[in-house]
Design a protein around this motif. Structure first.
Motif, PDB file in Angstrom:
ATOM      1  N   ALA A   3       0.836  -1.200   0.000  1.00  0.00           N
ATOM      2  CA  ALA A   3       0.000   0.000   0.000  1.00  0.00           C
ATOM      3  C   ALA A   3       0.869   1.248   0.000  1.00  0.00           C
ATOM      4  N   THR A   4       0.350   2.301  -0.635  1.00  0.00           N
ATOM      5  CA  THR A   4       1.047   3.591  -0.684  1.00  0.00           C
ATOM      6  C   THR A   4       0.291   4.607   0.154  1.00  0.00           C
ATOM      7  N   ILE A   5       1.008   5.302   1.019  1.00  0.00           N
ATOM      8  CA  ILE A   5       0.417   6.294   1.906  1.00  0.00           C
ATOM      9  C   ILE A   5       0.914   7.674   1.502  1.00  0.00           C
ATOM     10  N   TYR A  27       5.101   0.061   4.293  1.00  0.00           N
ATOM     11  CA  TYR A  27       4.332   0.821   3.316  1.00  0.00           C
ATOM     12  C   TYR A  27       5.250   1.655   2.426  1.00  0.00           C
ATOM     13  N   ARG A  46      -2.735   8.154  -7.175  1.00  0.00           N
ATOM     14  CA  ARG A  46      -1.726   7.631  -6.254  1.00  0.00           C
ATOM     15  C   ARG A  46      -2.277   7.595  -4.828  1.00  0.00           C
ATOM     16  N   GLY A  47      -1.758   6.670  -4.045  1.00  0.00           N
ATOM     17  CA  GLY A  47      -2.096   6.618  -2.622  1.00  0.00           C
ATOM     18  C   GLY A  47      -3.326   5.795  -2.306  1.00  0.00           C
ATOM     19  N   ASP A  48      -3.185   4.926  -1.320  1.00  0.00           N
ATOM     20  CA  ASP A  48      -4.327   4.144  -0.826  1.00  0.00           C
ATOM     21  C   ASP A  48      -4.937   4.781   0.418  1.00  0.00           C
ATOM     22  N   VAL A  49      -4.133   5.540   1.156  1.00  0.00           N
ATOM     23  CA  VAL A  49      -4.579   6.269   2.347  1.00  0.00           C
ATOM     24  C   VAL A  49      -3.874   7.625   2.340  1.00  0.00           C
ATOM     25  N   ARG A  72     -11.828  10.683  -5.500  1.00  0.00           N
ATOM     26  CA  ARG A  72     -11.636   9.257  -5.228  1.00  0.00           C
ATOM     27  C   ARG A  72     -12.616   8.804  -4.146  1.00  0.00           C
ATOM     28  N   LEU A  75     -11.819   6.860  -0.640  1.00  0.00           N
ATOM     29  CA  LEU A  75     -10.456   7.083  -0.158  1.00  0.00           C
ATOM     30  C   LEU A  75     -10.482   7.376   1.341  1.00  0.00           C
ATOM     31  N   ARG A  76      -9.579   6.770   2.079  1.00  0.00           N
ATOM     32  CA  ARG A  76      -9.509   6.986   3.523  1.00  0.00           C
ATOM     33  C   ARG A  76      -8.547   8.127   3.838  1.00  0.00           C
ATOM     34  N   LEU A 118      -6.929   0.857   5.790  1.00  0.00           N
ATOM     35  CA  LEU A 118      -6.756  -0.056   4.659  1.00  0.00           C
ATOM     36  C   LEU A 118      -7.760  -1.204   4.726  1.00  0.00           C
TER      37      LEU A 118
END
Length: 477
Positions: A3-5, A27, A46-49, A72, A75-76, A118
């Motif tokens: 995952a990308t933060i 991460y 880009r980015g999961d969180v 998004r 998105l968190r 996540l």
């Protein structure tokens, strides 16, 4: 895939520390110091969180959240902020944030929040809130946990029970939940179970019809009817008689109630918030509180810390109460540095209510503009500052005095352990009067005070900020 933060903060040191912690946790990390950079990364997919500060050079992180979620959906976003107030926590939730972390935060807590984001474990209900003002005050870690929990329960109708000692502000929490929630434009009705005769509680709750009992000469609406659409706050719920508990349980189960002497059911469109300073589970085991009602009320338990467990909040609370006194027509007063030390040294058995009463009393009785430590001690009463250490000469007996102070501090929690972070809390209590004394001795000259302490001036400045000390106020005193 890893995952990308995305981390957005204008402080390079914070970006570095957070990146290192997230990288160690496995991460990938993308950094930006601006709101525009954050939006661009999200637009690019880009980015999961996202982890964002509130104050960015070109944007407000809270105001940016709706735009990120529009780009998004799902998105968190985790918000971190040094503006550690209930309003910030609630607004973060209102804007759609997944979590809110007050600065300074524990890096392990941040990692846990990212993992939860996540996995999608937290609720993201973002109902509309009412006013932005709240009488709840405090930046201590204990109060930050209270703010975060309030922010999570505000948007929904979950039943909340507020636990805590007398005088900690349980009704203020109930009012904050109401005033910042979707029911804010409807009534907030409070009923203290300990203040109502047992035989009248059902009538007070559900109302009565004319002739329902001796003296009932006319129909009267009860608290459930008066609170329609709003919030009903049941204070001292542990003192409710068992027969009234049975009727309350039925209302919570069916959503309907009937007035005393009546035969027509009415819909109970209210949110229930209750409070007690008693151990409800112990009352249940003793047969004095219904177990099924306990579980109905205890959906979200919210525990308010006693004031002795958040002594760092005492100065801000004291100044707030002095300002309230001015608004009520009393003369303006200020606290000198030693008065603040005396306030922080008190164990506050009466909690916030005791502090409020003391500030009002001093605002009336003190002739000068400045409240001194002697005035505080006199106001509290002789011998009540049990945590004040005995006088020492050049450090002689300091260890014994500290041991006595710590023993009193731990004793204040009875059979329970004090909240985590006791090392930093007690260390601050030693640093604060020491630094104040050195600044007093040097006339407020920070360079001389730093030399006297044996630290550099930048370290002293940081400690002044961390401890909430105002060197100008010390110089004036």
């Amino acid at each position: 895939m890893t995952a990308t933060i995305i981390v957005a903060d204008d402080d390079a040191a914070i970006r570095t520390v957070v990146r290192q912690a997230l990288t160690r946790a496995g991460y990938q990390v993308r950094l930006t110091e601006t709101g525009a950079g954050l939006v661009k990364l999200v637009q690019e997919g880009r980015g999961d969180v996202v982890i964002t500060d509130v104050i960015l050079p070109d944007a407000n992180g809270l105001d940016t959240i709706p735009r990120l979620l529009a780009l998004r959906p799902g998105l968190r976003v985790i918000v971190m902020s040094a503006q550690n107030t209930l309003s910030t926590a609630v607004r973060a939730t209102e804007q759609g944030a997944f979590d809110y972390l007050p600065k300074p935060f524990d890096l392990n807590e941040l990692i846990r929040s990212v993992a939860a984001a996540l996995e999608g474990r937290a609720e993201t209900d973002t109902g509309e809130f009412g006013g932005d003002d709240t009488p709840l005050i405090g930046r201590s870690p204990a109060m930050q946990e209270v703010y975060r929990l309030i922010a999570r329960v505000v948007p929904n109708d979950l039943t909340v029970v507020v636990l805590g000692e007398s005088g900690t502000g349980k009704e203020l929490v109930a009012r904050a939940i109401h005033d910042m929630g979707p029911r804010a434009h409807h009534p907030f009705i409070a009923l203290n179970m300990a203040a109502i005769p047992r035989e009248l509680i059902e009538s007070e709750l559900f109302g009565h019809e004319r002739g329902a009992f001796t003296g009932a000469q006319a129909r009267a609406a009860g608290k459930f009817e008066q609170a329609q659409g709003g919030t009903l706050f049941l204070d001292e719920i542990g003192d409710m008689p068992l027969e009234a508990q049975t009727r309350l349980l039925r209302v919570l189960q069916t959503g309907e109630f009937t007035s005393v002497g009546g035969n027509r059911s009415q819909r109970a469109n209210v949110r229930i918030v209750s409070a007690t300073n008693q151990d409800l589970l112990a009352l249940t085991r003793a047969g004095r509180f219904r177990e099924d009602l306990y579980y109905r009320l205890n959906v979200v338990p919210l525990t308010l810390p006693p004031l002795r467990a958040r002594s760092e909040d005492v100065p801000a609370l004291a100044r707030h109460f002095l300002e309230m006194a001015v608004n009520e027509g009393l003369p303006r007063k200020q606290l000198d540095t030693h008065a603040i030390d005396a306030l922080r040294g008190h164990s506050w058995p009466g909690n916030v209510r005791e502090l409020e009463n003391l500030m009002r009393r001093l605002a009336v009785l003190e002739r000068g503009d400045t409240i001194t430590a002697a005035a505080v001690i006199a106001g509290l009463g002789q011998g009540v500052i049990a945590t004040a250490p005995p006088a020492v000469v050049d450090g002689e007996g300091l260890g014994s005095a500290a041991a006595a102070h710590i023993a009193v501090y731990f004793a204040g929690f009875g059979n329970q352990l004090p909240p985590e972070g006791v090392y930093d809390r007690l260390l601050a209590e030693v640093e604060r009067p020491l630094i104040s004394a050195c600044l007093d001795a040097t006339g407020g000259n920070q360079l001389k005070a730093a030399r006297l302490l044996g630290i550099n001036r930048n370290t002293l400045r940081k400690k002044l900020t961390d401890l909430g000390l105002d060197p100008m106020a010390i110089r004036r005193s």
